[in-house]
Design a protein around this motif. Structure first.
Motif, PDB file in Angstrom:
ATOM      1  N   ALA A  22      -9.520  11.088  12.931  1.00 13.02           N
ATOM      2  CA  ALA A  22     -10.585  10.143  13.266  1.00 13.02           C
ATOM      3  C   ALA A  22     -11.195   9.573  11.981  1.00 13.02           C
ATOM      4  N   PRO A  23     -11.140   8.274  11.809  1.00 12.70           N
ATOM      5  CA  PRO A  23     -11.713   7.687  10.588  1.00 12.70           C
ATOM      6  C   PRO A  23     -13.232   7.608  10.691  1.00 12.70           C
ATOM      7  N   ASP A  24     -13.898   7.499   9.552  1.00  9.00           N
ATOM      8  CA  ASP A  24     -15.338   7.276   9.517  1.00  9.00           C
ATOM      9  C   ASP A  24     -15.567   5.801   9.804  1.00  9.00           C
ATOM     10  N   MET A  25     -15.837   5.511  11.082  1.00  9.72           N
ATOM     11  CA  MET A  25     -15.881   4.111  11.536  1.00  9.72           C
ATOM     12  C   MET A  25     -16.945   3.296  10.806  1.00  9.72           C
ATOM     13  N   GLU A  26     -18.080   3.896  10.554  1.00 15.11           N
ATOM     14  CA  GLU A  26     -19.161   3.129   9.931  1.00 15.11           C
ATOM     15  C   GLU A  26     -18.780   2.732   8.502  1.00 15.11           C
ATOM     16  N   ALA A  27     -18.159   3.694   7.798  1.00 20.83           N
ATOM     17  CA  ALA A  27     -17.739   3.391   6.420  1.00 20.83           C
ATOM     18  C   ALA A  27     -16.658   2.301   6.422  1.00 20.83           C
ATOM     19  N   LEU A  28     -15.701   2.437   7.347  1.00 21.28           N
ATOM     20  CA  LEU A  28     -14.638   1.423   7.449  1.00 21.28           C
ATOM     21  C   LEU A  28     -15.237   0.050   7.749  1.00 21.28           C
ATOM     22  N   ARG A  29     -16.175   0.062   8.681  1.00 26.46           N
ATOM     23  CA  ARG A  29     -16.775  -1.199   9.116  1.00 26.46           C
ATOM     24  C   ARG A  29     -17.466  -1.911   7.946  1.00 26.46           C
ATOM     25  N   ASN A  30     -18.199  -1.125   7.176  1.00 25.42           N
ATOM     26  CA  ASN A  30     -18.908  -1.717   6.036  1.00 25.42           C
ATOM     27  C   ASN A  30     -17.933  -2.368   5.062  1.00 25.42           C
ATOM     28  N   VAL A  31     -16.877  -1.642   4.763  1.00 18.38           N
ATOM     29  CA  VAL A  31     -15.923  -2.174   3.790  1.00 18.38           C
ATOM     30  C   VAL A  31     -15.201  -3.390   4.366  1.00 18.38           C
ATOM     31  N   LEU A  32     -14.824  -3.281   5.629  1.00 24.20           N
ATOM     32  CA  LEU A  32     -14.057  -4.374   6.239  1.00 24.20           C
ATOM     33  C   LEU A  32     -14.876  -5.667   6.302  1.00 24.20           C
ATOM     34  N   LEU A  33     -16.153  -5.525   6.634  1.00 22.89           N
ATOM     35  CA  LEU A  33     -16.997  -6.727   6.666  1.00 22.89           C
ATOM     36  C   LEU A  33     -17.210  -7.281   5.257  1.00 22.89           C
ATOM     37  N   ALA A  34     -17.233  -6.397   4.283  1.00 27.40           N
ATOM     38  CA  ALA A  34     -17.330  -6.866   2.894  1.00 27.40           C
ATOM     39  C   ALA A  34     -16.060  -7.642   2.525  1.00 27.40           C
ATOM     40  N   VAL A  35     -14.925  -7.154   3.005  1.00 26.00           N
ATOM     41  CA  VAL A  35     -13.655  -7.858   2.750  1.00 26.00           C
ATOM     42  C   VAL A  35     -13.695  -9.238   3.405  1.00 26.00           C
ATOM     43  N   ALA A  36     -14.135  -9.272   4.665  1.00 28.50           N
ATOM     44  CA  ALA A  36     -14.204 -10.558   5.373  1.00 28.50           C
ATOM     45  C   ALA A  36     -15.101 -11.529   4.609  1.00 28.50           C
ATOM     46  N   GLU A  37     -16.210 -11.009   4.108  1.00 27.27           N
ATOM     47  CA  GLU A  37     -17.132 -11.854   3.342  1.00 27.27           C
ATOM     48  C   GLU A  37     -16.419 -12.422   2.104  1.00 27.27           C
ATOM     49  N   ARG A  38     -15.717 -11.554   1.385  1.00 25.77           N
ATOM     50  CA  ARG A  38     -15.008 -12.018   0.184  1.00 25.77           C
ATOM     51  C   ARG A  38     -13.924 -13.028   0.540  1.00 25.77           C
ATOM     52  N   MET A  39     -13.205 -12.808   1.644  1.00 20.97           N
ATOM     53  CA  MET A  39     -12.081 -13.670   2.014  1.00 20.97           C
ATOM     54  C   MET A  39     -12.522 -15.052   2.494  1.00 20.97           C
ATOM     55  N   ARG A  40     -13.826 -15.197   2.740  1.00 19.10           N
ATOM     56  CA  ARG A  40     -14.320 -16.539   3.091  1.00 19.10           C
ATOM     57  C   ARG A  40     -14.209 -17.492   1.907  1.00 19.10           C
ATOM     58  N   ASP A  41     -14.079 -16.915   0.714  1.00 20.76           N
ATOM     59  CA  ASP A  41     -13.927 -17.737  -0.486  1.00 20.76           C
ATOM     60  C   ASP A  41     -12.464 -18.174  -0.617  1.00 20.76           C
ATOM     61  N   ASN A  42     -12.011 -19.017   0.283  1.00 20.41           N
ATOM     62  CA  ASN A  42     -10.634 -19.508   0.283  1.00 20.41           C
ATOM     63  C   ASN A  42     -10.600 -20.905   0.864  1.00 20.41           C
ATOM     64  N   TYR A  43      -9.591 -21.666   0.496  1.00 18.61           N
ATOM     65  CA  TYR A  43      -9.323 -22.894   1.235  1.00 18.61           C
ATOM     66  C   TYR A  43      -8.895 -22.488   2.643  1.00 18.61           C
ATOM     67  N   PRO A  44      -9.119 -23.357   3.627  1.00 20.37           N
ATOM     68  CA  PRO A  44      -8.792 -22.979   5.017  1.00 20.37           C
ATOM     69  C   PRO A  44      -7.303 -23.174   5.313  1.00 20.37           C
ATOM     70  N   TYR A  45      -6.476 -22.305   4.726  1.00 25.46           N
ATOM     71  CA  TYR A  45      -5.011 -22.496   4.801  1.00 25.46           C
ATOM     72  C   TYR A  45      -4.457 -22.652   6.212  1.00 25.46           C
ATOM     73  N   PRO A  46      -4.948 -21.898   7.218  1.00 27.83           N
ATOM     74  CA  PRO A  46      -4.320 -22.021   8.538  1.00 27.83           C
ATOM     75  C   PRO A  46      -4.627 -23.352   9.233  1.00 27.83           C
ATOM     76  N   HIS A  47      -5.642 -24.071   8.780  1.00 21.34           N
ATOM     77  CA  HIS A  47      -6.077 -25.288   9.473  1.00 21.34           C
ATOM     78  C   HIS A  47      -5.229 -26.485   9.031  1.00 21.34           C
ATOM     79  N   PRO A  48      -4.910 -27.382   9.965  1.00 25.30           N
ATOM     80  CA  PRO A  48      -4.089 -28.556   9.591  1.00 25.30           C
ATOM     81  C   PRO A  48      -4.742 -29.451   8.540  1.00 25.30           C
ATOM     82  N   LEU A  49      -6.071 -29.385   8.379  1.00 31.75           N
ATOM     83  CA  LEU A  49      -6.696 -30.184   7.319  1.00 31.75           C
ATOM     84  C   LEU A  49      -6.421 -29.586   5.942  1.00 31.75           C
ATOM     85  N   TYR A  50      -5.851 -28.390   5.911  1.00 31.18           N
ATOM     86  CA  TYR A  50      -5.274 -27.935   4.647  1.00 31.18           C
ATOM     87  C   TYR A  50      -3.866 -28.524   4.593  1.00 31.18           C
ATOM     88  N   ALA A  51      -3.701 -29.543   3.768  1.00 31.85           N
ATOM     89  CA  ALA A  51      -2.413 -30.251   3.685  1.00 31.85           C
ATOM     90  C   ALA A  51      -2.081 -30.442   2.214  1.00 31.85           C
TER      91      ALA A  51
END
Ligand SMILES: *Cc1c(COP(=O)(O)O)cnc(C)c1O
Length: 451
Positions: free
Chosen positions: A32-61
Motif C-alpha cells: 500500500a503506497p502512502d497516498m497523501e505523499a504520492l498525491r502531493n508529489v504528483l500534483l507538483a509534477v502536474a504543476e511543473r508540466m504545465r510549463d509546456n507548449y500544448p503539444y497534443p492540441h492541433p494549434l500546436y503546429a
C-alpha cells in the motif's frame, strides 16, 4: 478535462487487475503506497508540466511532435507493472515476443520478404546501428547523405570514425543525383543515405534514380525514413514521391521512428536490415542460425543493452488497434495530415502576402512572408513566430541555406548565407479540420505586427 483525454484511464485499472490475476498463485505482497505523499508529489509534477507548449492540441503546429495514441499510452503504463527489459528473454519474455511481431509487421509494411531488426531508443540509435553495420561491411569507405539529411549522420560517422561527405540538394531539398554521380566517379563511397522525408522540409530523395546509380557504382543504400516511413501507406502522395516509396523494398537497411509518426511515446525507434545475416556482425561467437531461431534474445542483435520492453508493448498494442496497412484507419489518418499540408500550401500560394519555400511532399509546410532580402524575411519569420504564439498558434522557425531557395525566390536579395522561414509539421490527423483556424490565426498574428 477538456483538452487532455483521460476517459480511457479507467481501462487501466481493469487491465492491471487482469494482469495481476496472472500472478495470483504467489504469496500476497502488502504494497500500500502512502497516498497523501504520492498525491502531493504528483500534483507538483502536474504543476511543473504545465510549463509546456500544448503539444497534443492541433494549434500546436510547429516542430515534429505528435501525441501518442491513448492505446499506446495505456499499454505502456500497463506494462510498467512488470517493467520488462527487452535486452534478453529473461527480462522480458512476453514483450520480446511482442517486439518481434510488431517489427515484422513494419518490415511487411515496406514489402520486405526477409528482415532482421529491432526497436531501439530512437532514430539516432537506429541510424547509428545501420551505419555501424554499413561500416563493418564497407570498412573505411565513405558515408554520404544529402545536405538536408539529418545532422546525426555526420556526427554518427564521426563516432564510427568513417569518412563522411554531404551531397548538394536540388531546389526541392532532395539529394541532387548529378552531384552524387560526380562524387561516385571519384570512388570510395561505400554507403549512400537516402532521406525519405527530410526533417526540415519533408523532402524525399529520388530513390528510383539512386537505385539506377547503385547498379552502376555498387554501394549500399540506407534509407533514413525516421520521420517519413509510414507515408508508404497513403494513397495521396505526388507521383514522384510515391515512386520513391515504391522502391523501399530494395534498400539494404531502413530506419523508421514509431515515436515520430507511429503514435508512440518517445523511446521507440526501429532499425531494419533486409539481409538477416548481418546479425552475425553483432556477436562473433554465434553462428548465423542462432539469429533466425525463434529463441532469439533481442540483445544479441542490438547495440543497446537494457531497453524499455514497454515501448514494444505500446507499439504492439497500437498496431493491433490500428494495423499499419494500406487502406486502413491509420493510413487514413496520415493521408489527412498530408491533406492538411496541401490545403495550407494552397492558401499560402494563393495569397500574395506569402511565399511557399517548397511544395510539400509529406506533411511539412515551409513558407515566409514576402520580403525583399534574406535578412528582412528572416526578421519577419521570427516576429510572426512570436506573434502567432501570442494567438496560441505554435509554429516553428527553420533556417535554410540561401542557395537552396535562390531558384524558387529569384526576386530576393540574398544578403546573408541563411534565411529563416516559418515551418509547420501538420502531423496530427486533426490538423485537417483545424487548418482554417490555423490560417485565420496566422493572418491575425501577421497583421498584429504590421499594425
Ligand atoms: C528525427 C530524425 C532522426 C533522429 O531521430 P531521433 O528519434 O530524434 O533520435 C534521424 N533522421 C530523420 C530523418 C529524422 O527525422
Amino acid at each position: 478535462m477538456l483538452q487532455l483525454e483521460s476517459q480511457s484511464l479507467s481501462l487501466l485499472t481493469e487491465a492491471v487487475a487482469h494482469l495481476d490475476a496472472g500472478f495470483a498463485h504467489l504469496p500476497p505482497l502488502d504494497s500500500a503506497p502512502d497516498m497523501e505523499a504520492l498525491r502531493n508529489v504528483l500534483l507538483a509534477v502536474a504543476e511543473r508540466m504545465r510549463d509546456n507548449y500544448p503539444y497534443p492540441h492541433p494549434l500546436y503546429a510547429g516542430q515534429m511532435l505528435k501525441p501518442p495514441h491513448p492505446v499506446a499510452r495505456l499499454a505502456y503504463a500497463l506494462s510498467l507493472w512488470i517493467n520488462p527489459n527487452n535486452h534478453a528473454l529473461d527480462g522480458g519474455r512476453a514483450s520480446s515476443a511482442m517486439e518481434k511481431e510488431a517489427v515484422a509487421e513494419l518490415a511487411v509494411m515496406f514489402g520486405w520478404q526477409t528482415h532482421l531488426g529491432h526497436l531501439c531508443g530512437g532514430g539516432t540509435m537506429a541510424n547509428l546501428e545501420a551505419l555501424w553495420v554499413a561500416g563493418r561491411l564497407r570498412p573505411g569507405q565513405k558515408i554520404v547523405a544529402s545536405q538536408q539529411a539529418h545532422y546525426t549522420h555526420r556526427r554518427i560517422s564521426e563516432v564510427l570514425q568513417l569518412p563522411f561527405a554531404s551531397v548538394p540538394c536540388n531546389s526541392r531539398a532532395q539529394m541532387d543525383l548529378a552531384a552524387l554521380e560526380a562524387m561516385l566517379k571519384q570512388g570510395d563511397i561505400g554507403t549512400v543515405v537516402a532521406t525519405i522525408g527530410a526533417t526540415a522540409t519533408g523532402a524525399v530523395d529520388p530513390l528510383a534514380g539512386l537505385l539506377e546509380l547503385q547498379a552502376r557504382y555498387g554501394f549500399r543504400i540506407h534509407a533514413d525514413a525516421a520521420y517519413g516511413g509510414y507515408y508508404t501507406l497513403v494513397d495521396n502522395l505526388a507521383a514522384e514521391t510515391a515512386a520513391a516509396y515504391a522502391c523501399l523494398d530494395r534498400v539494404d537497411s531502413l530506419v523508421i521512428d514509431p515515436h515520430k509518426h507511429g503514435l508512440q511515446p518517445y523511446g521507440c525507434g526501429c532499425v531494419l536490415f533486409q539481409d538477416p545475416s548481418v546479425g552475425a556482425l553483432y556477436k562473433h561467437d554465434s553462428p548465423y542460425t542462432y539469429f533466425s531461431s525463434d529463441e532469439l534474445h533481442l540483445g544479441e542483435i542490438s547495440l543497446e543493452c537494457s531497453r524499455a520492453g514497454a515501448s514494444a508493448v505500446a507499439l504492439w498494442a497500437t498496431q493491433r488497434l490500428l494495423p499499419p496497412v494500406q487502406g486502413g484507419e491509420f493510413a487514413g489518418m496520415l493521408a489527412d495530415c498530408r491533406e492538411a499540408a496541401l490545403i495550407l500550401a494552397a492558401k499560402i500560394t494563393a495569397d500574395e502576402r506569402w511565399m511557399l519555400a517548397f511544395d510539400p511532399e509529406l506533411d511539412i509546410v515551409v513558407w515566409a512572408e514576402r520580403g525583399t532580402s534574406a535578412s528582412q524575411i528572416s526578421r519577419r519569420s521570427r516576429a510572426i513566430f512570436a506573434a502567432a504564439a501570442a494567438q496560441d498558434l505554435h509554429l516553428a522557425v527553420a533556417t535554410f541555406p540561401s542557395a537552396l531557395l535562390a531558384e524558387r525566390w529569384p526576386q530576393v536579395v540574398w544578403d546573408q548565407e541563411n534565411v529563416a522561414c516559418l515551418r509547420s509539421c501538420l502531423m496530427k490527423a486533426e490538423h485537417r479540420a483545424w487548418v482554417d483556424e490555423i490560417w485565420a490565426r496566422l493572418l491575425r498574428a501577421a497583421n498584429s505586427i504590421t499594425g
